[in-house]
Design a protein around this motif. Structure first.
Motif, PDB file in Angstrom:
ATOM      1  N   PRO A   1       6.864  -1.052  -1.430  1.00  0.00           N
ATOM      2  CA  PRO A   1       5.964  -0.159  -2.484  1.00  0.00           C
ATOM      3  C   PRO A   1       5.629   1.011  -1.884  1.00  0.00           C
ATOM      4  CG  PRO A   1       4.736  -1.748  -1.356  1.00  0.00           C
ATOM      5  CD  PRO A   1       6.100  -2.206  -0.861  1.00  0.00           C
ATOM      6  N   GLY A   2       5.723   1.953  -2.859  1.00  0.00           N
ATOM      7  CA  GLY A   2       5.491   3.379  -2.668  1.00  0.00           C
ATOM      8  C   GLY A   2       3.805   3.315  -2.662  1.00  0.00           C
ATOM      9  N   ARG A   3       3.474   4.675  -2.806  1.00  0.00           N
ATOM     10  CA  ARG A   3       1.991   5.165  -3.052  1.00  0.00           C
ATOM     11  C   ARG A   3       1.643   4.740  -4.432  1.00  0.00           C
ATOM     12  NH1 ARG A   3       1.010  11.000  -1.767  1.00  0.00           N
ATOM     13  NH2 ARG A   3      -0.947  10.248  -1.723  1.00  0.00           N
ATOM     14  N   ARG A   4       0.531   4.274  -4.251  1.00  0.00           N
ATOM     15  CA  ARG A   4      -0.138   4.116  -5.603  1.00  0.00           C
ATOM     16  C   ARG A   4       0.356   2.871  -6.377  1.00  0.00           C
ATOM     17  NH1 ARG A   4      -4.305   6.235  -7.204  1.00  0.00           N
ATOM     18  NH2 ARG A   4      -4.085   6.139  -9.217  1.00  0.00           N
ATOM     19  N   SER A   5       1.033   1.774  -5.575  1.00  0.00           N
ATOM     20  CA  SER A   5       1.579   0.682  -6.209  1.00  0.00           C
ATOM     21  C   SER A   5       0.797  -0.467  -6.295  1.00  0.00           C
ATOM     22  CB  SER A   5       3.037   0.410  -5.473  1.00  0.00           C
ATOM     23  OG  SER A   5       2.732  -0.157  -4.048  1.00  0.00           O
ATOM     24  N   GLY A   6      -0.346  -0.463  -5.756  1.00  0.00           N
ATOM     25  CA  GLY A   6      -1.367  -1.603  -6.092  1.00  0.00           C
ATOM     26  C   GLY A   6      -1.349  -2.594  -4.957  1.00  0.00           C
ATOM     27  N   LYS A   7      -0.934  -2.060  -3.406  1.00  0.00           N
ATOM     28  CA  LYS A   7      -0.989  -2.897  -2.470  1.00  0.00           C
ATOM     29  C   LYS A   7      -2.097  -3.540  -2.067  1.00  0.00           C
ATOM     30  CE  LYS A   7       0.849   0.327   0.127  1.00  0.00           C
ATOM     31  NZ  LYS A   7       1.165   1.333  -0.918  1.00  0.00           N
ATOM     32  N   SER A   8      -3.184  -3.040  -1.965  1.00  0.00           N
ATOM     33  CA  SER A   8      -4.536  -3.082  -1.742  1.00  0.00           C
ATOM     34  C   SER A   8      -5.234  -4.083  -2.584  1.00  0.00           C
ATOM     35  CB  SER A   8      -5.339  -1.910  -1.190  1.00  0.00           C
ATOM     36  OG  SER A   8      -4.757  -1.288  -0.290  1.00  0.00           O
ATOM     37  N   GLU A   9      -4.958  -4.230  -3.905  1.00  0.00           N
ATOM     38  CA  GLU A   9      -5.240  -5.118  -4.781  1.00  0.00           C
ATOM     39  C   GLU A   9      -4.440  -6.292  -4.927  1.00  0.00           C
ATOM     40  OE1 GLU A   9      -7.864  -4.194  -7.188  1.00  0.00           O
ATOM     41  OE2 GLU A   9      -8.378  -2.343  -6.117  1.00  0.00           O
ATOM     42  N   THR A  10      -2.971  -6.256  -4.984  1.00  0.00           N
ATOM     43  CA  THR A  10      -2.235  -7.286  -5.106  1.00  0.00           C
ATOM     44  C   THR A  10      -2.372  -8.261  -4.183  1.00  0.00           C
ATOM     45  OG1 THR A  10      -0.609  -5.645  -6.084  1.00  0.00           O
ATOM     46  CG2 THR A  10       0.370  -8.051  -5.585  1.00  0.00           C
ATOM     47  N   ILE A  11      -2.272  -8.232  -2.836  1.00  0.00           N
ATOM     48  CA  ILE A  11      -2.179  -9.117  -2.000  1.00  0.00           C
ATOM     49  C   ILE A  11      -3.399 -10.051  -1.908  1.00  0.00           C
ATOM     50  CG2 ILE A  11      -2.105  -9.453   0.648  1.00  0.00           C
ATOM     51  CD1 ILE A  11      -0.361  -7.276   0.764  1.00  0.00           C
ATOM     52  N   PRO A  12      -4.505  -9.347  -2.034  1.00  0.00           N
ATOM     53  CA  PRO A  12      -5.817 -10.281  -2.162  1.00  0.00           C
ATOM     54  C   PRO A  12      -5.918 -11.069  -3.233  1.00  0.00           C
ATOM     55  CG  PRO A  12      -6.656  -8.025  -1.330  1.00  0.00           C
ATOM     56  CD  PRO A  12      -4.909  -8.079  -1.723  1.00  0.00           C
TER      57      PRO A  12
END
Length: 65
Positions: free
Chosen positions: A42-53
């Motif tokens: 994923p690139g920037r602003r792809s929702g990594k910090s929200e998707t994994i949890p």
């Protein structure tokens, strides 16, 4: 199945629906992938910090107590 067990299943399904409703299409595509291993670039602003949890929470809901 007891009434309490059915109520718990309904509550969990409601929680899963709520979590999924806040995710966007690409996040849901990763979540719904049935592969044994999932990888993303994923690139920037792809929702990594929200998707994994959220993914972890949904898996915990599905697994049960």
């Amino acid at each position: 199945m007891s009434r309490a067990a059915l109520a718990e299943l309904a509550r969990r399904k409601g929680l899963e629906r709520l979590i999924r409703s806040e995710m966007f299409d690409r996040q849901l595509a990763v979540l719904d992938d049935k592969s044994q291993f999932r990888a993303g670039h994923p690139g920037r602003r792809s929702g990594k910090s929200e998707t994994i949890p959220r993914d972890c929470a949904i898996e915990a809901i599905k697994a049960g107590p």
